[in-house]
Design a protein around this motif. Structure first.
Motif, PDB file in Angstrom:
ATOM      1  N   THR A   1       5.778   3.456  20.464  1.00 11.34           N
ATOM      2  CA  THR A   1       6.867   2.509  20.164  1.00 11.34           C
ATOM      3  C   THR A   1       7.740   3.017  19.021  1.00 11.34           C
ATOM      4  OG1 THR A   1       5.405   1.283  18.673  1.00 11.34           O
ATOM      5  CG2 THR A   1       5.562   0.514  20.961  1.00 11.34           C
ATOM      6  N   THR A   2       7.092   3.580  17.987  1.00 12.10           N
ATOM      7  CA  THR A   2       7.858   4.108  16.846  1.00 12.10           C
ATOM      8  C   THR A   2       8.753   5.255  17.288  1.00 12.10           C
ATOM      9  OG1 THR A   2       6.044   3.521  15.374  1.00 12.10           O
ATOM     10  CG2 THR A   2       7.690   5.038  14.506  1.00 12.10           C
ATOM     11  N   ASN A   3       8.168   6.199  18.006  1.00 11.09           N
ATOM     12  CA  ASN A   3       8.939   7.367  18.441  1.00 11.09           C
ATOM     13  C   ASN A   3      10.097   6.970  19.343  1.00 11.09           C
ATOM     14  OD1 ASN A   3       7.291   9.121  17.020  1.00 11.09           O
ATOM     15  ND2 ASN A   3       5.859   9.385  18.724  1.00 11.09           N
TER      16      ASN A   3
ATOM     17  N   ILE B   1      13.086  -2.739  18.031  1.00  3.41           N
ATOM     18  CA  ILE B   1      12.585  -2.849  16.657  1.00  3.41           C
ATOM     19  C   ILE B   1      11.752  -4.114  16.497  1.00  3.41           C
ATOM     20  CG2 ILE B   1      13.287  -3.239  14.257  1.00  3.41           C
ATOM     21  CD1 ILE B   1      15.650  -1.353  14.760  1.00  3.41           C
ATOM     22  N   LYS B   2      12.254  -5.210  17.063  1.00  6.80           N
ATOM     23  CA  LYS B   2      11.533  -6.480  16.969  1.00  6.80           C
ATOM     24  C   LYS B   2      10.162  -6.361  17.634  1.00  6.80           C
ATOM     25  CE  LYS B   2      14.032 -10.118  17.414  1.00  6.80           C
ATOM     26  NZ  LYS B   2      14.833 -11.261  17.945  1.00  6.80           N
ATOM     27  N   GLU B   3      10.138  -5.785  18.823  1.00  2.25           N
ATOM     28  CA  GLU B   3       8.873  -5.603  19.533  1.00  2.25           C
ATOM     29  C   GLU B   3       7.944  -4.676  18.752  1.00  2.25           C
ATOM     30  OE1 GLU B   3       7.286  -3.678  23.760  1.00  2.25           O
ATOM     31  OE2 GLU B   3       9.404  -4.198  23.508  1.00  2.25           O
ATOM     32  N   HIS B   4       8.527  -3.629  18.195  1.00  2.00           N
ATOM     33  CA  HIS B   4       7.752  -2.674  17.406  1.00  2.00           C
ATOM     34  C   HIS B   4       7.111  -3.355  16.192  1.00  2.00           C
ATOM     35  CE1 HIS B   4       6.849   0.946  15.045  1.00  2.00           C
ATOM     36  NE2 HIS B   4       7.493   0.385  14.049  1.00  2.00           N
TER      37      HIS B   4
ATOM     38  N   THR C   1       4.245  -5.492  17.171  1.00  2.00           N
ATOM     39  CA  THR C   1       3.116  -4.716  17.678  1.00  2.00           C
ATOM     40  C   THR C   1       2.373  -4.008  16.559  1.00  2.00           C
ATOM     41  OG1 THR C   1       4.298  -4.337  19.747  1.00  2.00           O
ATOM     42  CG2 THR C   1       2.411  -2.902  19.278  1.00  2.00           C
ATOM     43  N   VAL C   2       3.156  -3.406  15.649  1.00  2.00           N
ATOM     44  CA  VAL C   2       2.548  -2.602  14.577  1.00  2.00           C
ATOM     45  C   VAL C   2       2.277  -3.500  13.389  1.00  2.00           C
ATOM     46  CG1 VAL C   2       2.839  -0.608  13.077  1.00  2.00           C
ATOM     47  CG2 VAL C   2       3.822  -0.594  15.374  1.00  2.00           C
TER      48      VAL C   2
END
Length: 637
Positions: free
Chosen positions: A83-85, A135-138, A141-142
């Motif tokens: 997700t970050t990448n 970004i919101k999903e990331h 998640t993280v």
């Protein structure tokens, strides 16, 4: 030719076409920031056809500022997280799209139409909305987003620096900002928790140096930076509502760990500090530390003194050379202020040359040292005018000029013609780490040798005990400490202050001796590791103050008032009730002087310190530690 140039210019509007030492996050942020400046200029110039696009450009600006915020709030090094990448790749794609738009706006031969630009901007904003959803999903998640390389991650920590960041965070809370109104309670709770943890740690520390405690100081400081960075940037409310609870989770985790450590602390089970804390010197001991002892240089001093006041009437040059820390400047200074020598010369001057010199600065230093220069008139004088003024002031007079720390004979040749050869018996005294400087200037060369082990031990005893005898139980370990200084007077002086601050216990002295013997290197900076021991033993609050000297030009005198103001503004100084920060900072400086790490360059009429500096080797040490610990990095011109 112009079209060819324009084609080549296109690469500057694409993120990945730059060879840079920056991290991917930082590189993307730099380019986005550049594009923001260009957009600002477009809006400022306001060409007629851009008016219809103004609102879209303003929106794009705000969205790009948020992307910079996210880049600064995300690990700056690549991590194995899909997700970050994905988010970072999409941000880079948006940046390249903005670059292409701006390139076409300025440089494409067939000017882009307003309609086409409107559509391109609309597509861009749509892509940004997609990235924001990612970004919101990331963020959801993280659970743990690490603070970035854009916020400080130095291993050098000060309790008062933590206080300064928390004060800044409090100021942010007090601002009337509608954007953070809905999350102000969360920010206030985080601030209160960080204040509690800071006080909790301070109570446990109680003057001791412990790696675990310092680690948690760093954790609290980084969390404070993280909150301050996110809140004071351009993050929208939805981002804050996700990120702030995540910070709170980190704080709760630290609180639990600190409570466990508190139990160990109360039970006396905390790991011993790597470097034991030092007791504060008594006032009479401080005076002893500052006392000068002229050891190992007596014979050379006698020879040079004879050459300065004897010999023929020609202008003669005398060169003192040796590796850093052997006492070249100390010897020159003793001779320069010797009453017998002072009375033999009509004019005397001192200048510091250093490795990166300017002829103009050398001339100004010499004239200022002789009180021959009105500072207001300097601006209107070029180098030759300054040189002619120097020649005029020395003509017909017997003079002595010290050129300290001259690296290359060219520095002398650049100003040689301004020194009159008037057969008055004038003298020039060089100090240099390069024997060729004296040889090429046809000087009398005096090499300095390291101290013998007996001289080291004598100097160490005088610095630690003054005129008192060394206790018998410390004799052998004291000799070992002196021997491990490898004949370097500077090392003896600063290590002497370390042991003088300790209790006179054999096991503590033995620890210093063993640490000194472990620092063995045969490189050009072979002594820096030994000197670093004096830094390691510093109290936590003095470490950033000392490392900050690395930010100043080597060999230059530093105005104490300027230094203190910088320390205070950087947040290095404790806020003490009913006392000014400047007074507290002055005490820190005095402490560093008493430890032999900082030298007094000038004093005020009331005896206070007006200017100070640090030895070349200590300056090099500051830079090395500061860069290794991410405290500061000096970029040479």
């Amino acid at each position: 030719m112009f079209r060819s140039f324009v084609a080549e210019l296109q690469v500057f509007f694409q993120v990945r076409n730059s060879n840079s030492s920056l991290s991917p996050n930082e590189l993307d942020a730099v380019f986005i920031d550049l594009f923001l400046e260009i957009l600002e200029d477009i809006l400022r110039l306001q060409p007629n056809f851009i008016l219809r696009l103004k609102d879209s450009i303003e929106t794009l600006k705000m969205e790009l500022k948020f992307l910079i915020t996210f880049l600064g709030d995300t690990p700056s090094q690549p991590i194995e997280l899909e997700t970050t990448n994905n988010v970072l790749a999409d941000i880079e794609a948006v940046a390249n799209d903005v670059g292409s738009l701006l390139y076409s706006f300025f440089f494409v031969t067939d000017r882009i139409s307003v309609t086409a630009m409107t559509q391109t901007l609309s597509d861009l904003l749509g892509n940004v909305e997609h990235v924001k959803e990612e970004i919101k999903e990331h963020c959801i998640t993280v659970a743990k987003i690490l603070p970035s390389g854009m916020t400080p991650k130095t291993a050098v920590v000060s309790l008062f620096l933590v206080d300064s960041i928390l004060d800044d965070l409090k100021d942010l809370m007090n601002q009337k900002d509608d954007r953070i109104a809905s999350v102000k309670d969360q920010i206030q709770t985080i601030h209160q928790e960080l204040m509690f943890l800071r006080s909790f740690l301070a109570d446990m520390k109680a003057g001791r140096q412990n790696p675990e405690l310092e680690y948690y100081f760093i954790q609290i400081r980084d969390l404070a930076y993280e909150v301050k960075y996110v809140v004071s940037s351009f993050a929208p409310v939805w981002y804050l509502t996700i990120r702030l609870p995540q910070v709170m989770e980190k704080i709760n985790l630290i609180r639990i760990r600190l409570q466990e450590m508190k139990k160990k602390h109360d039970a006396g089970m905390l790991k011993d500090a790597e470097y034991p804390s030092q007791k504060i010197l008594l006032q009479d001991q401080r005076a002893h530390i500052g006392h000068k002892y002229f050891v190992g240089l007596e014979d050379e001093a006698t020879k040079i003194k004879g050459q300065l006041i004897g010999g023929n009437h020609n202008l003669e040059i005398i060169s003192i050379f040796g590796m850093p820390g052997l006492g070249k400047t100390t010897l020159a200074n003793e001779l320069y202020h010797d009453p017998w020598i002072v009375q033999k010369f009509d004019k005397s001057a001192w200048c510091v040359v250093s490795q990166t010199y300017r002829t103009r600065n050398i001339l100004i230093d010499i004239l200022t040292s002789m009180n021959e220069l009105n500072e207001d008139a300097i601006i209107d004088m070029d180098d030759d005018t300054l040189g002619q003024k120097l020649h005029k002031s020395l003509s017909g007079r017997k003079y002595i000029v010290v050129m300290d720390d001259i690296w290359n004979v060219k520095a002398w040749h650049d100003i040689e013609n301004y020194f009159p050869k008037n057969n008055k018996g004038s003298r020039l005294l060089f100090t240099t780490r390069n024997e060729d400087v004296g040889t090429e200037a046809f000087a009398f060369v005096h090499p300095l040798k390291p101290l013998t082990k007996e001289e080291c031990w004598y100097l160490l005893q005088k610095k630690v005990f003054y005129d008192e005898p060394c206790p018998k139980e410390l004799m052998d370990v004291g000799e070992e400490i002196a021997r491990n200084c490898d004949g370097l007077p500077l090392a003896v002086v600063v290590i002497a202050v370390v042991v003088a601050n300790m209790e006179k216990k054999r096991e503590l002295w033995k620890d210093v001796a063993e640490r000194l013997s472990s620092h063995i290197s045969k490189e050009s900076n072979m002594y820096i590791d030994k000197l670093q021991l004096s830094y390691n033993y510093l109290p936590m609050h003095l470490k950033p103050c000392f490392l900050y000297f690395g930010a100043f030009e080597e060999d230059r005198e530093i105005a104490v008032r300027k230094l203190i103001l910088l320390w205070v503004s950087e947040g290095f100084i404790e806020k003490v009730e009913h006392r000014s920060s400047e007074d507290v900072a002055q005490e820190c400086l005095t402490d560093l002087i008493n430890r032999g790490l900082v030298m007094v360059a000038k004093r005020r009429s009331d005896g206070g310190v007006k200017a100070c500096n640090v030895h070349d080797l200590l300056s090099d040490m500051c830079l090395r530690i500061a860069e290794k610990d991410n405290f500061l990095k000096v970029i040479q011109k």
